[in-house]
Design a protein around this motif. Structure first.
Motif, PDB file in Angstrom:
ATOM      1  N   VAL A 106      -5.586 -32.922  38.729  1.00 54.84           N
ATOM      2  CA  VAL A 106      -5.041 -33.601  37.556  1.00 54.84           C
ATOM      3  C   VAL A 106      -5.188 -32.698  36.343  1.00 54.84           C
ATOM      4  N   SER A 107      -4.083 -32.483  35.650  1.00 53.85           N
ATOM      5  CA  SER A 107      -4.095 -31.719  34.406  1.00 53.85           C
ATOM      6  C   SER A 107      -3.514 -32.588  33.305  1.00 53.85           C
ATOM      7  N   SER A 108      -3.637 -32.142  32.059  1.00 59.59           N
ATOM      8  CA  SER A 108      -3.125 -32.937  30.951  1.00 59.59           C
ATOM      9  C   SER A 108      -2.798 -32.048  29.767  1.00 59.59           C
ATOM     10  N   SER A 109      -1.972 -32.570  28.875  1.00 61.32           N
ATOM     11  CA  SER A 109      -1.633 -31.842  27.656  1.00 61.32           C
ATOM     12  C   SER A 109      -1.207 -32.832  26.587  1.00 61.32           C
ATOM     13  N   VAL A 110      -1.411 -32.436  25.323  1.00 66.80           N
ATOM     14  CA  VAL A 110      -0.979 -33.225  24.178  1.00 66.80           C
ATOM     15  C   VAL A 110       0.047 -32.403  23.423  1.00 66.80           C
ATOM     16  N   ARG A 111       1.202 -33.008  23.174  1.00 71.22           N
ATOM     17  CA  ARG A 111       2.274 -32.295  22.477  1.00 71.22           C
ATOM     18  C   ARG A 111       2.747 -33.102  21.282  1.00 71.22           C
ATOM     19  N   GLU A 112       3.141 -32.391  20.263  1.00 70.81           N
ATOM     20  CA  GLU A 112       3.700 -33.040  19.088  1.00 70.81           C
ATOM     21  C   GLU A 112       5.221 -33.027  19.187  1.00 70.81           C
ATOM     22  N   GLY A 113       5.846 -34.168  18.964  1.00 67.33           N
ATOM     23  CA  GLY A 113       7.297 -34.239  19.025  1.00 67.33           C
ATOM     24  C   GLY A 113       7.766 -35.577  19.550  1.00 67.33           C
ATOM     25  N   ALA A 128      -7.186 -37.943  21.267  1.00 66.13           N
ATOM     26  CA  ALA A 128      -6.271 -37.986  22.412  1.00 66.13           C
ATOM     27  C   ALA A 128      -6.719 -37.039  23.510  1.00 66.13           C
ATOM     28  N   ASP A 129      -7.191 -35.858  23.116  1.00 71.56           N
ATOM     29  CA  ASP A 129      -7.684 -34.891  24.102  1.00 71.56           C
ATOM     30  C   ASP A 129      -8.857 -35.472  24.886  1.00 71.56           C
ATOM     31  N   THR A 130      -9.792 -36.119  24.163  1.00 70.96           N
ATOM     32  CA  THR A 130     -10.956 -36.714  24.814  1.00 70.96           C
ATOM     33  C   THR A 130     -10.530 -37.844  25.749  1.00 70.96           C
ATOM     34  N   ASP A 131      -9.598 -38.659  25.282  1.00 68.26           N
ATOM     35  CA  ASP A 131      -9.107 -39.777  26.087  1.00 68.26           C
ATOM     36  C   ASP A 131      -8.446 -39.275  27.365  1.00 68.26           C
ATOM     37  N   LEU A 132      -7.657 -38.220  27.247  1.00 63.38           N
ATOM     38  CA  LEU A 132      -6.969 -37.680  28.413  1.00 63.38           C
ATOM     39  C   LEU A 132      -7.951 -37.121  29.440  1.00 63.38           C
ATOM     40  N   VAL A 133      -9.014 -36.486  28.961  1.00 63.80           N
ATOM     41  CA  VAL A 133     -10.020 -35.955  29.886  1.00 63.80           C
ATOM     42  C   VAL A 133     -10.658 -37.089  30.676  1.00 63.80           C
ATOM     43  N   THR A 134     -10.973 -38.194  29.986  1.00 63.27           N
ATOM     44  CA  THR A 134     -11.578 -39.347  30.654  1.00 63.27           C
ATOM     45  C   THR A 134     -10.642 -39.944  31.699  1.00 63.27           C
ATOM     46  N   VAL A 135      -9.383 -40.123  31.325  1.00 61.24           N
ATOM     47  CA  VAL A 135      -8.408 -40.695  32.253  1.00 61.24           C
ATOM     48  C   VAL A 135      -8.167 -39.753  33.427  1.00 61.24           C
ATOM     49  N   ARG A 150       2.539 -36.754  47.941  1.00 58.31           N
ATOM     50  CA  ARG A 150       3.398 -35.567  47.938  1.00 58.31           C
ATOM     51  C   ARG A 150       2.606 -34.263  47.995  1.00 58.31           C
ATOM     52  N   GLY A 151       1.283 -34.337  47.933  1.00 58.77           N
ATOM     53  CA  GLY A 151       0.468 -33.122  47.907  1.00 58.77           C
ATOM     54  C   GLY A 151       0.716 -32.302  46.664  1.00 58.77           C
ATOM     55  N   ALA A 152       0.917 -32.983  45.538  1.00 59.97           N
ATOM     56  CA  ALA A 152       1.281 -32.317  44.290  1.00 59.97           C
ATOM     57  C   ALA A 152       0.207 -32.538  43.227  1.00 59.97           C
ATOM     58  N   ARG A 153       0.281 -31.751  42.194  1.00 57.39           N
ATOM     59  CA  ARG A 153      -0.592 -31.919  41.033  1.00 57.39           C
ATOM     60  C   ARG A 153      -0.049 -33.032  40.153  1.00 57.39           C
ATOM     61  N   LEU A 154      -0.950 -33.806  39.569  1.00 53.72           N
ATOM     62  CA  LEU A 154      -0.569 -34.824  38.593  1.00 53.72           C
ATOM     63  C   LEU A 154      -0.808 -34.264  37.195  1.00 53.72           C
ATOM     64  N   HIS A 155       0.218 -34.348  36.353  1.00 47.73           N
ATOM     65  CA  HIS A 155       0.068 -33.889  34.973  1.00 47.73           C
ATOM     66  C   HIS A 155       0.313 -35.054  34.025  1.00 47.73           C
ATOM     67  N   LEU A 156      -0.667 -35.354  33.177  1.00 46.78           N
ATOM     68  CA  LEU A 156      -0.552 -36.398  32.169  1.00 46.78           C
ATOM     69  C   LEU A 156      -0.061 -35.787  30.864  1.00 46.78           C
ATOM     70  N   LEU A 157       1.031 -36.304  30.357  1.00 46.47           N
ATOM     71  CA  LEU A 157       1.626 -35.773  29.134  1.00 46.47           C
ATOM     72  C   LEU A 157       1.524 -36.812  28.023  1.00 46.47           C
ATOM     73  N   HIS A 158       0.793 -36.460  26.975  1.00 50.06           N
ATOM     74  CA  HIS A 158       0.616 -37.338  25.822  1.00 50.06           C
ATOM     75  C   HIS A 158       1.389 -36.724  24.650  1.00 50.06           C
ATOM     76  N   THR A 159       2.372 -37.450  24.148  1.00 51.97           N
ATOM     77  CA  THR A 159       3.221 -36.924  23.080  1.00 51.97           C
ATOM     78  C   THR A 159       3.075 -37.777  21.825  1.00 51.97           C
ATOM     79  N   TRP A 160       2.920 -37.099  20.707  1.00 53.71           N
ATOM     80  CA  TRP A 160       2.785 -37.767  19.424  1.00 53.71           C
ATOM     81  C   TRP A 160       3.803 -37.210  18.443  1.00 53.71           C
ATOM     82  N   LEU A 161       4.183 -38.019  17.480  1.00 55.21           N
ATOM     83  CA  LEU A 161       4.961 -37.557  16.331  1.00 55.21           C
ATOM     84  C   LEU A 161       4.005 -37.357  15.161  1.00 55.21           C
TER      85      LEU A 161
END
Length: 275
Positions: free
Chosen positions: A73-80, A55-62, A34-45
């Motif tokens: 490729v971008s990534s973020s960790v969110r609480e919720g 989690a931040d380190t793991d996301l960078v590696t992936v 699709r010629g789009a950016r991939l965003h990895l979203l990691h969510t925790w409670l």
């Protein structure tokens, strides 16, 4: 994906599980096509600082492992709550990809604002080498304008054919039909159902003339027909219209997601009473 606006990202739910890794890999392929950016979203409670740093380190590696062929490729960790986070992310995404984990995939697919691809959790029950074709379930004219553009675009981008499936079953019997018995013209009924599919496909075939389309009209339960048709497919595309909690639990969407052996794209449908 439009000429007058930014290209929306493909969002993949990631939690470190094998299912989420497969989802991220599939999402990376979708983003490249699709010629789009991939965003990895990691969510925790209730994320402790120590686990958040991990989690931040793991996301960078992936992210580094998935980047390639010009894909950002971008990534973020969110609480919720993961479902709420993915539902919110879907409002600004062109596609969400999730691994089949408990009820999360069902809940996201049933409420997202954009199409959701669910990657099955059990890939050991069947091994298919050389998957091909996109399979799309077509109910009728009410869902065609939402489901078919997505399915045709997927088939075109994957350079494969499209199998359009329309399942039907006879309506509940009335007293008059019971009296008529074998005099019901089932041939005429079948011809009518074939016409439903043919009409639904019409203008989309004209828009994507290079996509080879096959048609299947089957008198059987929808979920069973779609699962059988998609056994060796690259992707199964279905539509989903929210009808309330009880209907959702008994829906074709839920039945398909529960038993699918390959990726399933769930396309949100406009409300039945929408103009």
């Amino acid at each position: 994906m439009t000429a007058d606006g930014p290209v929306l990202p493909v969002v993949a739910a990631y939690d470190g599980s094998h299912a989420s890794v497969r989802a991220a890999q599939l999402a990376a392929g979708a983003a490249r096509r699709r010629g789009a950016r991939l965003h990895l979203l990691h969510t925790w409670l209730d994320v402790p600082d120590r686990l958040r740093a991990r989690a931040d380190t793991d996301l960078v590696t992936v992210s580094r492992s998935l980047a390639g062929a010009g894909t950002e490729v971008s990534s973020s960790v969110r609480e919720g709550d993961p479902v709420e986070a993915l539902r919110a992310a879907s409002a600004a995404a062109q596609l969400v990809v999730v691994g089949h984990q408990d009820g999360t995939a069902h809940a996201v697919a049933a409420s997202a604002r954009c199409p959701v691809v669910v990657v099955p959790h059990d890939l050991m029950s069947i091994v298919v080498r050389g998957r091909r074709s996109v399979v799309v379930g077509v109910e009728g004219s009410t869902d065609a304008d939402d489901v078919l553009p997505f399915a045709f675009a997927e088939a075109a981008s994957r350079r494969t054919d499209l199998l359009a499936v329309h399942a039907w079953r006879e309506r509940p019997h009335t007293a008059q039909q019971d009296a008529e018995g074998p005099f019901v013209d089932w041939g005429a009924v079948r011809d009518r159902e074939e016409r439903v599919l043919r009409v639904a496909l019409g203008r989309w075939r004209q828009r994507w003339p290079d996509v080879v389309v096959r048609e299947a009209v089957v008198r059987e339960r929808t979920a069973s027909v779609l699962l059988a048709a998609a056994l060796t497919a690259e992707l199964l595309v279905i539509g989903h219209r929210r009808r309330g909690p009880l209907a959702t639990r008994r829906s074709t969407t839920r039945a398909v997601l529960h038993r699918a052996t390959g990726p399933v794209a769930v396309v949100p449908l406009a409300p039945a009473d929408a103009s």
